[in-house]
Design a protein around this motif. Structure first.
Motif, PDB file in Angstrom:
ATOM      1  N   PHE A   1       0.840  -1.192   0.000  1.00  0.00           N
ATOM      2  CA  PHE A   1       0.000   0.000   0.000  1.00  0.00           C
ATOM      3  C   PHE A   1       0.877   1.246   0.000  1.00  0.00           C
ATOM      4  CE2 PHE A   1       0.757  -1.176   4.392  1.00  0.00           C
ATOM      5  CZ  PHE A   1       0.984   0.030   5.043  1.00  0.00           C
ATOM      6  N   THR A   2       0.316   2.343  -0.478  1.00  0.00           N
ATOM      7  CA  THR A   2       1.057   3.603  -0.543  1.00  0.00           C
ATOM      8  C   THR A   2       0.694   4.538   0.597  1.00  0.00           C
ATOM      9  OG1 THR A   2      -0.643   4.421  -2.062  1.00  0.00           O
ATOM     10  CG2 THR A   2       1.369   3.526  -3.043  1.00  0.00           C
ATOM     11  N   GLU A   3      -0.454   4.305   1.229  1.00  0.00           N
ATOM     12  CA  GLU A   3      -0.883   5.163   2.326  1.00  0.00           C
ATOM     13  C   GLU A   3      -1.822   4.394   3.242  1.00  0.00           C
ATOM     14  OE1 GLU A   3      -3.434   9.299   3.161  1.00  0.00           O
ATOM     15  OE2 GLU A   3      -2.918   8.711   1.107  1.00  0.00           O
ATOM     16  N   ALA A   4      -1.724   4.679   4.528  1.00  0.00           N
ATOM     17  CA  ALA A   4      -2.681   4.147   5.500  1.00  0.00           C
ATOM     18  C   ALA A   4      -3.442   5.335   6.066  1.00  0.00           C
ATOM     19  CB  ALA A   4      -1.962   3.388   6.609  1.00  0.00           C
ATOM     20  N   ARG A   5      -4.750   5.272   6.011  1.00  0.00           N
ATOM     21  CA  ARG A   5      -5.558   6.425   6.403  1.00  0.00           C
ATOM     22  C   ARG A   5      -6.609   6.026   7.428  1.00  0.00           C
ATOM     23  NH1 ARG A   5      -8.477   8.971   1.454  1.00  0.00           N
ATOM     24  NH2 ARG A   5      -6.315   9.507   0.952  1.00  0.00           N
ATOM     25  N   VAL A   6      -6.753   6.846   8.470  1.00  0.00           N
ATOM     26  CA  VAL A   6      -7.808   6.621   9.454  1.00  0.00           C
ATOM     27  C   VAL A   6      -9.115   7.149   8.888  1.00  0.00           C
ATOM     28  CG1 VAL A   6      -8.668   7.208  11.750  1.00  0.00           C
ATOM     29  CG2 VAL A   6      -6.244   6.715  11.422  1.00  0.00           C
TER      30      VAL A   6
ATOM     31  N   VAL B   1      -8.822   1.746   9.921  1.00  0.00           N
ATOM     32  CA  VAL B   1      -7.721   2.145   9.047  1.00  0.00           C
ATOM     33  C   VAL B   1      -7.936   1.515   7.681  1.00  0.00           C
ATOM     34  CG1 VAL B   1      -5.234   2.025   8.648  1.00  0.00           C
ATOM     35  CG2 VAL B   1      -6.115   2.339  10.978  1.00  0.00           C
ATOM     36  N   VAL B   2      -7.774   2.306   6.645  1.00  0.00           N
ATOM     37  CA  VAL B   2      -7.888   1.794   5.283  1.00  0.00           C
ATOM     38  C   VAL B   2      -6.543   1.932   4.589  1.00  0.00           C
ATOM     39  CG1 VAL B   2      -9.022   2.042   3.041  1.00  0.00           C
ATOM     40  CG2 VAL B   2     -10.342   2.357   5.146  1.00  0.00           C
ATOM     41  N   LEU B   3      -6.043   0.830   4.038  1.00  0.00           N
ATOM     42  CA  LEU B   3      -4.790   0.834   3.293  1.00  0.00           C
ATOM     43  C   LEU B   3      -5.100   1.140   1.835  1.00  0.00           C
ATOM     44  CD1 LEU B   3      -3.152  -2.398   4.805  1.00  0.00           C
ATOM     45  CD2 LEU B   3      -3.193  -0.065   5.715  1.00  0.00           C
ATOM     46  N   LEU B   4      -4.454   2.171   1.311  1.00  0.00           N
ATOM     47  CA  LEU B   4      -4.723   2.645  -0.042  1.00  0.00           C
ATOM     48  C   LEU B   4      -3.559   2.316  -0.970  1.00  0.00           C
ATOM     49  CD1 LEU B   4      -6.080   6.130   1.057  1.00  0.00           C
ATOM     50  CD2 LEU B   4      -7.419   4.095   0.517  1.00  0.00           C
ATOM     51  N   VAL B   5      -3.881   2.116  -2.238  1.00  0.00           N
ATOM     52  CA  VAL B   5      -2.850   1.745  -3.192  1.00  0.00           C
ATOM     53  C   VAL B   5      -3.068   2.487  -4.512  1.00  0.00           C
ATOM     54  CG1 VAL B   5      -4.179  -0.228  -4.051  1.00  0.00           C
ATOM     55  CG2 VAL B   5      -1.681  -0.227  -4.289  1.00  0.00           C
ATOM     56  N   GLY B   6      -1.948   2.789  -5.188  1.00  0.00           N
ATOM     57  CA  GLY B   6      -2.005   3.376  -6.518  1.00  0.00           C
ATOM     58  C   GLY B   6      -2.289   4.858  -6.533  1.00  0.00           C
TER      59      GLY B   6
ATOM     60  N   MET C   1      -7.244  -2.784   1.614  1.00  0.00           N
ATOM     61  CA  MET C   1      -7.674  -3.522   2.793  1.00  0.00           C
ATOM     62  C   MET C   1      -8.106  -2.537   3.862  1.00  0.00           C
ATOM     63  SD  MET C   1      -5.583  -6.179   5.282  1.00  0.00           S
ATOM     64  CE  MET C   1      -5.674  -7.546   4.120  1.00  0.00           C
ATOM     65  N   ALA C   2      -9.119  -2.922   4.634  1.00  0.00           N
ATOM     66  CA  ALA C   2      -9.539  -2.136   5.797  1.00  0.00           C
ATOM     67  C   ALA C   2      -9.251  -2.948   7.057  1.00  0.00           C
ATOM     68  CB  ALA C   2     -11.023  -1.794   5.712  1.00  0.00           C
ATOM     69  N   ILE C   3      -8.873  -2.244   8.119  1.00  0.00           N
ATOM     70  CA  ILE C   3      -8.577  -2.900   9.392  1.00  0.00           C
ATOM     71  C   ILE C   3      -9.410  -2.229  10.478  1.00  0.00           C
ATOM     72  CG2 ILE C   3      -6.792  -3.544  11.051  1.00  0.00           C
ATOM     73  CD1 ILE C   3      -4.734  -3.102   8.782  1.00  0.00           C
ATOM     74  N   VAL C   4     -10.249  -3.004  11.116  1.00  0.00           N
ATOM     75  CA  VAL C   4     -11.020  -2.515  12.257  1.00  0.00           C
ATOM     76  C   VAL C   4     -10.196  -2.810  13.503  1.00  0.00           C
ATOM     77  CG1 VAL C   4     -13.143  -2.725  13.590  1.00  0.00           C
ATOM     78  CG2 VAL C   4     -13.211  -2.970  11.094  1.00  0.00           C
ATOM     79  N   VAL C   5      -9.770  -1.760  14.194  1.00  0.00           N
ATOM     80  CA  VAL C   5      -8.960  -1.912  15.405  1.00  0.00           C
ATOM     81  C   VAL C   5      -9.848  -1.723  16.627  1.00  0.00           C
ATOM     82  CG1 VAL C   5      -6.959  -1.108  16.710  1.00  0.00           C
ATOM     83  CG2 VAL C   5      -6.921  -1.025  14.197  1.00  0.00           C
TER      84      VAL C   5
ATOM     85  N   HIS D   1     -16.245   0.432   2.334  1.00  0.00           N
ATOM     86  CA  HIS D   1     -15.014   0.681   1.586  1.00  0.00           C
ATOM     87  C   HIS D   1     -14.776  -0.321   0.453  1.00  0.00           C
ATOM     88  CE1 HIS D   1     -13.827   3.799   4.404  1.00  0.00           C
ATOM     89  NE2 HIS D   1     -14.171   2.990   5.392  1.00  0.00           N
ATOM     90  N   ARG D   2     -15.630  -1.331   0.360  1.00  0.00           N
ATOM     91  CA  ARG D   2     -15.585  -2.304  -0.732  1.00  0.00           C
ATOM     92  C   ARG D   2     -14.191  -2.935  -0.903  1.00  0.00           C
ATOM     93  NH1 ARG D   2     -19.987  -2.467  -3.998  1.00  0.00           N
ATOM     94  NH2 ARG D   2     -21.621  -0.944  -3.516  1.00  0.00           N
ATOM     95  N   CYS D   3     -13.710  -3.483   0.201  1.00  0.00           N
ATOM     96  CA  CYS D   3     -12.411  -4.139   0.167  1.00  0.00           C
ATOM     97  C   CYS D   3     -12.339  -5.181   1.280  1.00  0.00           C
ATOM     98  CB  CYS D   3     -11.279  -3.116   0.327  1.00  0.00           C
ATOM     99  SG  CYS D   3     -11.276  -2.277   1.932  1.00  0.00           S
ATOM    100  N   PRO D   4     -11.384  -6.121   1.200  1.00  0.00           N
ATOM    101  CA  PRO D   4     -11.224  -7.096   2.286  1.00  0.00           C
ATOM    102  C   PRO D   4     -11.024  -6.381   3.610  1.00  0.00           C
ATOM    103  CG  PRO D   4      -9.875  -7.696   0.401  1.00  0.00           C
ATOM    104  CD  PRO D   4     -10.401  -6.321   0.121  1.00  0.00           C
ATOM    105  N   THR D   5     -11.575  -6.921   4.681  1.00  0.00           N
ATOM    106  CA  THR D   5     -11.533  -6.257   5.986  1.00  0.00           C
ATOM    107  C   THR D   5     -11.098  -7.238   7.068  1.00  0.00           C
ATOM    108  OG1 THR D   5     -13.288  -4.735   5.319  1.00  0.00           O
ATOM    109  CG2 THR D   5     -12.888  -4.962   7.686  1.00  0.00           C
ATOM    110  N   ARG D   6     -10.186  -6.795   7.929  1.00  0.00           N
ATOM    111  CA  ARG D   6      -9.690  -7.601   9.044  1.00  0.00           C
ATOM    112  C   ARG D   6     -10.110  -6.954  10.362  1.00  0.00           C
ATOM    113  NH1 ARG D   6      -5.021 -10.450   7.165  1.00  0.00           N
ATOM    114  NH2 ARG D   6      -5.515 -11.087   5.017  1.00  0.00           N
ATOM    115  N   LEU D   7     -10.278  -7.791  11.377  1.00  0.00           N
ATOM    116  CA  LEU D   7     -10.554  -7.318  12.732  1.00  0.00           C
ATOM    117  C   LEU D   7      -9.300  -7.542  13.577  1.00  0.00           C
ATOM    118  CD1 LEU D   7     -12.372  -6.391  15.122  1.00  0.00           C
ATOM    119  CD2 LEU D   7     -13.065  -8.794  15.371  1.00  0.00           C
ATOM    120  N   LEU D   8      -8.704  -6.459  14.089  1.00  0.00           N
ATOM    121  CA  LEU D   8      -7.522  -6.533  14.945  1.00  0.00           C
ATOM    122  C   LEU D   8      -7.911  -6.092  16.347  1.00  0.00           C
ATOM    123  CD1 LEU D   8      -4.472  -6.860  15.468  1.00  0.00           C
ATOM    124  CD2 LEU D   8      -4.184  -4.491  14.681  1.00  0.00           C
ATOM    125  N   VAL D   9      -7.840  -7.010  17.305  1.00  0.00           N
ATOM    126  CA  VAL D   9      -8.158  -6.707  18.698  1.00  0.00           C
ATOM    127  C   VAL D   9      -6.839  -6.538  19.452  1.00  0.00           C
ATOM    128  CG1 VAL D   9      -9.299  -7.491  20.799  1.00  0.00           C
ATOM    129  CG2 VAL D   9     -10.286  -8.042  18.563  1.00  0.00           C
TER     130      VAL D   9
END
Length: 294
Positions: free
Chosen positions: A35-40, A59-64, A71-75, A100-108
Protein backbone atom coordinates in the motif's frame (compact mmCIF):
# COMPACT_ATOMS: atom_id res chain seq x y z
CA UNK A 1 -16.19 5.43 30.56
CA UNK A 2 -13.06 4.41 28.60
CA UNK A 3 -9.92 4.14 30.72
CA UNK A 4 -6.72 6.11 30.17
CA UNK A 5 -5.05 2.93 28.92
CA UNK A 6 -7.85 2.35 26.42
CA UNK A 7 -7.69 5.91 25.11
CA UNK A 8 -3.89 5.85 24.91
CA UNK A 9 -3.92 2.69 22.81
CA UNK A 10 -6.58 4.16 20.53
CA UNK A 11 -4.45 7.29 20.04
CA UNK A 12 -1.41 5.21 19.07
CA UNK A 13 -3.30 3.67 16.16
CA UNK A 14 -4.86 6.99 15.17
CA UNK A 15 -1.55 8.85 15.24
CA UNK A 16 0.26 6.14 13.26
CA UNK A 17 -2.33 4.61 10.89
CA UNK A 18 0.18 2.15 9.42
CA UNK A 19 0.67 0.69 12.92
CA UNK A 20 -2.37 -1.56 12.40
CA UNK A 21 -0.84 -3.02 9.24
CA UNK A 22 2.57 -3.35 10.89
CA UNK A 23 1.17 -5.29 13.82
CA UNK A 24 -0.90 -7.55 11.58
CA UNK A 25 2.07 -8.39 9.40
CA UNK A 26 5.07 -8.24 11.74
CA UNK A 27 3.54 -9.40 15.03
CA UNK A 28 0.77 -11.73 13.86
CA UNK A 29 2.20 -12.93 10.56
CA UNK A 30 -0.90 -11.94 8.60
CA UNK A 31 -0.36 -11.00 4.94
CA UNK A 32 -1.00 -7.35 4.17
CA UNK A 33 -1.20 -6.01 0.61
CA UNK A 34 1.35 -3.49 -0.61
CA UNK A 35 0.00 0.00 0.00
CA UNK A 36 1.06 3.60 -0.54
CA UNK A 37 -0.88 5.16 2.33
CA UNK A 38 -2.68 4.15 5.50
CA UNK A 39 -5.56 6.43 6.40
CA UNK A 40 -7.81 6.62 9.45
CA UNK A 41 -11.44 6.69 8.37
CA UNK A 42 -14.62 7.46 10.26
CA UNK A 43 -15.39 4.78 12.83
CA UNK A 44 -19.03 5.82 13.06
CA UNK A 45 -21.08 2.77 12.13
CA UNK A 46 -24.48 4.11 13.11
CA UNK A 47 -26.10 3.10 9.83
CA UNK A 48 -26.85 -0.31 11.27
CA UNK A 49 -25.60 -0.02 14.86
CA UNK A 50 -27.05 2.08 17.71
CA UNK A 51 -25.25 5.41 18.09
CA UNK A 52 -23.51 4.38 21.30
CA UNK A 53 -21.58 1.72 19.43
CA UNK A 54 -18.63 2.51 17.24
CA UNK A 55 -15.33 0.88 16.40
CA UNK A 56 -12.27 2.32 18.13
CA UNK A 57 -10.27 2.90 14.93
CA UNK A 58 -10.79 2.03 11.29
CA UNK A 59 -7.72 2.14 9.05
CA UNK A 60 -7.89 1.79 5.28
CA UNK A 61 -4.79 0.83 3.29
CA UNK A 62 -4.72 2.65 -0.04
CA UNK A 63 -2.85 1.75 -3.19
CA UNK A 64 -2.01 3.38 -6.52
CA UNK A 65 -2.42 6.86 -7.87
CA UNK A 66 -6.18 6.64 -7.47
CA UNK A 67 -5.74 5.71 -3.79
CA UNK A 68 -8.09 2.75 -4.04
CA UNK A 69 -8.78 0.72 -0.88
CA UNK A 70 -6.72 -2.46 -0.73
CA UNK A 71 -7.67 -3.52 2.79
CA UNK A 72 -9.54 -2.14 5.80
CA UNK A 73 -8.58 -2.90 9.39
CA UNK A 74 -11.02 -2.51 12.26
CA UNK A 75 -8.96 -1.91 15.40
CA UNK A 76 -10.66 -2.68 18.71
CA UNK A 77 -8.94 -2.04 22.06
CA UNK A 78 -10.25 -4.61 24.53
CA UNK A 79 -9.26 -4.42 28.20
CA UNK A 80 -12.05 -6.56 29.66
CA UNK A 81 -14.57 -9.22 28.67
CA UNK A 82 -17.66 -7.72 27.06
CA UNK A 83 -20.53 -10.06 26.12
CA UNK A 84 -21.75 -7.58 23.50
CA UNK A 85 -18.58 -7.68 21.42
CA UNK A 86 -19.12 -11.14 19.81
CA UNK A 87 -22.30 -9.66 18.35
CA UNK A 88 -20.93 -6.22 17.50
CA UNK A 89 -17.60 -7.25 15.94
CA UNK A 90 -19.06 -9.15 12.95
CA UNK A 91 -21.19 -6.08 12.21
CA UNK A 92 -18.15 -3.79 12.41
CA UNK A 93 -16.38 -6.00 9.87
CA UNK A 94 -19.26 -6.34 7.42
CA UNK A 95 -20.25 -2.69 7.61
CA UNK A 96 -16.68 -1.54 7.06
CA UNK A 97 -16.27 -3.99 4.19
CA UNK A 98 -19.47 -2.71 2.56
CA UNK A 99 -18.52 0.93 3.02
CA UNK A 100 -15.01 0.68 1.59
CA UNK A 101 -15.58 -2.30 -0.73
CA UNK A 102 -12.41 -4.14 0.17
CA UNK A 103 -11.22 -7.10 2.29
CA UNK A 104 -11.53 -6.26 5.99
CA UNK A 105 -9.69 -7.60 9.04
CA UNK A 106 -10.55 -7.32 12.73
CA UNK A 107 -7.52 -6.53 14.94
CA UNK A 108 -8.16 -6.71 18.70
CA UNK A 109 -5.48 -5.11 20.90
CA UNK A 110 -5.20 -5.96 24.59
CA UNK A 111 -2.71 -5.64 27.43
CA UNK A 112 -4.02 -8.67 29.32
CA UNK A 113 -3.23 -12.31 28.47
CA UNK A 114 -6.56 -13.60 29.79
CA UNK A 115 -8.52 -11.06 27.73
CA UNK A 116 -6.41 -12.01 24.72
CA UNK A 117 -7.59 -15.61 25.09
CA UNK A 118 -11.18 -14.45 25.50
CA UNK A 119 -10.96 -12.18 22.45
CA UNK A 120 -9.43 -14.94 20.31
CA UNK A 121 -12.44 -17.24 20.55
CA UNK A 122 -14.09 -17.87 17.16
CA UNK A 123 -17.45 -16.18 16.76
CA UNK A 124 -20.07 -18.41 15.15
CA UNK A 125 -22.43 -16.00 13.42
CA UNK A 126 -25.02 -18.70 12.83
CA UNK A 127 -24.65 -18.53 9.06
CA UNK A 128 -23.18 -21.73 7.55
CA UNK A 129 -19.47 -21.30 6.87
CA UNK A 130 -19.22 -17.87 8.47
CA UNK A 131 -17.13 -17.99 11.62
CA UNK A 132 -15.24 -14.82 12.52
CA UNK A 133 -11.95 -15.43 14.35
CA UNK A 134 -10.55 -12.13 15.66
CA UNK A 135 -6.86 -11.44 15.13
CA UNK A 136 -5.56 -10.57 18.58
CA UNK A 137 -2.44 -8.59 19.44
CA UNK A 138 -1.54 -9.75 22.95
CA UNK A 139 1.39 -8.39 25.02
CA UNK A 140 3.69 -11.24 23.97
CA UNK A 141 3.12 -10.37 20.33
CA UNK A 142 4.31 -6.76 20.69
CA UNK A 143 7.97 -6.27 19.75
CA UNK A 144 10.47 -5.27 22.44
CA UNK A 145 11.88 -1.96 21.18
CA UNK A 146 15.20 -0.99 22.74
CA UNK A 147 16.94 0.52 19.71
CA UNK A 148 17.00 4.32 19.60
CA UNK A 149 16.82 4.58 15.81
CA UNK A 150 13.88 2.19 15.66
CA UNK A 151 12.13 4.24 18.34
CA UNK A 152 12.73 7.49 16.43
CA UNK A 153 11.29 5.95 13.27
CA UNK A 154 8.20 4.61 15.01
CA UNK A 155 7.48 6.33 18.35
CA UNK A 156 4.07 4.68 18.65
CA UNK A 157 5.66 1.24 18.48
CA UNK A 158 8.04 1.99 21.36
CA UNK A 159 5.10 3.29 23.45
CA UNK A 160 3.19 0.10 22.68
CA UNK A 161 6.34 -1.82 23.64
CA UNK A 162 6.48 -0.03 27.00
CA UNK A 163 2.84 -0.85 27.70
CA UNK A 164 3.40 -4.52 26.89
CA UNK A 165 6.85 -5.08 28.39
CA UNK A 166 7.54 -2.15 30.73
CA UNK A 167 7.17 -4.29 33.86
CA UNK A 168 9.81 -6.73 32.64
CA UNK A 169 13.60 -6.56 32.73
CA UNK A 170 13.64 -4.78 29.36
CA UNK A 171 11.62 -1.89 30.79
CA UNK A 172 14.63 0.35 31.38
CA UNK A 173 16.02 -0.12 27.86
CA UNK A 174 12.59 0.54 26.36
CA UNK A 175 12.29 3.74 28.38
CA UNK A 176 15.69 4.97 27.22
CA UNK A 177 14.73 4.21 23.62
CA UNK A 178 11.59 6.28 24.08
CA UNK A 179 13.64 9.24 25.32
CA UNK A 180 15.55 9.16 22.05
CA UNK A 181 12.29 9.49 20.15
CA UNK A 182 10.58 12.01 22.42
CA UNK A 183 12.45 15.08 21.19
CA UNK A 184 11.02 14.66 17.70
CA UNK A 185 7.39 14.61 18.81
CA UNK A 186 4.97 17.50 18.97
CA UNK A 187 4.08 18.71 22.46
CA UNK A 188 0.70 16.98 22.62
CA UNK A 189 2.01 13.55 21.62
CA UNK A 190 5.12 13.96 23.76
CA UNK A 191 3.06 14.65 26.86
CA UNK A 192 0.60 11.81 26.28
CA UNK A 193 3.26 9.25 25.35
CA UNK A 194 5.56 10.24 28.22
CA UNK A 195 2.78 9.75 30.75
CA UNK A 196 1.92 6.36 29.28
CA UNK A 197 5.53 5.16 29.13
CA UNK A 198 6.45 6.30 32.64
CA UNK A 199 3.30 4.78 34.13
CA UNK A 200 4.00 1.51 32.31
CA UNK A 201 7.58 1.01 33.52
CA UNK A 202 8.44 -0.97 36.62
CA UNK A 203 9.52 1.08 39.62
CA UNK A 204 13.24 0.34 39.22
CA UNK A 205 13.20 1.26 35.53
CA UNK A 206 11.29 4.47 36.23
CA UNK A 207 13.77 5.53 38.92
CA UNK A 208 16.73 4.72 36.70
CA UNK A 209 15.26 6.66 33.81
CA UNK A 210 14.63 9.72 35.96
CA UNK A 211 18.18 9.53 37.31
CA UNK A 212 19.55 9.38 33.75
CA UNK A 213 17.63 12.50 32.78
CA UNK A 214 18.79 14.41 35.85
CA UNK A 215 22.45 13.46 35.30
CA UNK A 216 22.56 14.71 31.72
CA UNK A 217 22.50 11.27 30.10
CA UNK A 218 23.39 11.33 26.39
CA UNK A 219 19.75 10.83 25.38
CA UNK A 220 18.69 13.87 27.36
CA UNK A 221 16.37 15.94 25.20
CA UNK A 222 14.19 18.98 25.65
CA UNK A 223 11.51 16.55 26.83
CA UNK A 224 13.85 15.14 29.47
CA UNK A 225 14.87 18.58 30.69
CA UNK A 226 11.29 19.78 30.90
CA UNK A 227 10.25 16.58 32.66
CA UNK A 228 12.97 16.97 35.29
CA UNK A 229 12.19 20.68 35.74
CA UNK A 230 8.53 19.83 36.18
CA UNK A 231 9.42 17.26 38.82
CA UNK A 232 11.63 19.70 40.71
CA UNK A 233 8.94 22.39 40.63
CA UNK A 234 6.32 19.92 41.86
CA UNK A 235 8.59 18.91 44.72
CA UNK A 236 9.08 22.53 45.78
CA UNK A 237 5.34 23.17 45.73
CA UNK A 238 4.54 20.07 47.78
CA UNK A 239 7.23 20.94 50.33
CA UNK A 240 5.94 24.51 50.68
CA UNK A 241 2.36 23.31 51.20
CA UNK A 242 3.50 20.98 53.98
CA UNK A 243 5.46 23.86 55.53
CA UNK A 244 2.22 25.82 55.82
CA UNK A 245 0.49 22.91 57.54
CA UNK A 246 3.52 22.38 59.80
CA UNK A 247 3.28 25.97 61.08
CA UNK A 248 -0.35 25.40 62.07
CA UNK A 249 0.61 22.15 63.77
CA UNK A 250 3.39 23.82 65.79
CA UNK A 251 1.01 26.61 66.80
CA UNK A 252 -1.62 24.08 67.86
CA UNK A 253 -4.24 25.38 65.43
CA UNK A 254 -6.78 22.95 64.03
CA UNK A 255 -6.88 22.79 60.22
CA UNK A 256 -10.34 21.93 58.80
CA UNK A 257 -10.28 19.29 56.07
CA UNK A 258 -11.40 21.69 53.34
CA UNK A 259 -8.63 24.16 54.24
CA UNK A 260 -6.06 21.35 54.28
CA UNK A 261 -7.23 20.15 50.86
CA UNK A 262 -7.09 23.70 49.45
CA UNK A 263 -3.51 24.17 50.69
CA UNK A 264 -2.34 20.83 49.31
CA UNK A 265 -4.10 21.49 45.99
CA UNK A 266 -2.29 24.78 45.35
CA UNK A 267 0.18 24.81 42.46
CA UNK A 268 1.22 28.46 42.92
CA UNK A 269 4.50 28.96 44.80
CA UNK A 270 3.85 32.68 45.30
CA UNK A 271 0.47 31.91 46.86
CA UNK A 272 2.01 29.31 49.14
CA UNK A 273 4.71 31.80 50.19
CA UNK A 274 2.00 34.28 51.18
CA UNK A 275 0.13 31.59 53.08
CA UNK A 276 3.29 30.54 54.90
CA UNK A 277 3.86 34.09 56.16
CA UNK A 278 0.20 34.47 57.15
CA UNK A 279 0.16 31.09 58.91
CA UNK A 280 2.50 32.55 61.52
CA UNK A 281 0.09 35.31 62.57
CA UNK A 282 -3.52 34.24 61.90
CA UNK A 283 -5.58 33.06 64.85
CA UNK A 284 -7.71 30.64 62.85
CA UNK A 285 -6.74 28.45 59.86
CA UNK A 286 -9.72 29.65 57.85
CA UNK A 287 -8.36 33.21 57.95
CA UNK A 288 -5.55 32.01 55.72
CA UNK A 289 -7.85 31.59 52.75
CA UNK A 290 -9.97 34.63 53.56
CA UNK A 291 -6.95 36.90 53.16
CA UNK A 292 -6.62 35.88 49.49
CA UNK A 293 -10.30 35.92 48.67
CA UNK A 294 -10.33 32.13 48.22
Amino acid sequence: MPSVTHEALVELFKNRPRLAAEMLQDALGQPVPAFTEARVESSDLTEVIPSNRRADVIVVLLVGERQEPAMAIVVEVQLGADPDKPYAWPVYVTQTRARHRCPTRLLVVTTDAAIARWSSRPIDTGHPGWVLTPLVLAPEGVPVVTDAEQAKAAPEVVVLSAMAHGQQEAGEAIGVAFLAAAAGLDQERRTLYADVVLSSLNEAARRTLEAMMKSGYEYQSEFARSYVAKGVEKGRIEAKAHDVLAVFEVRGLEVPSDVRERILASTDLAELDRWLRRAVVVSDARELLATTGS
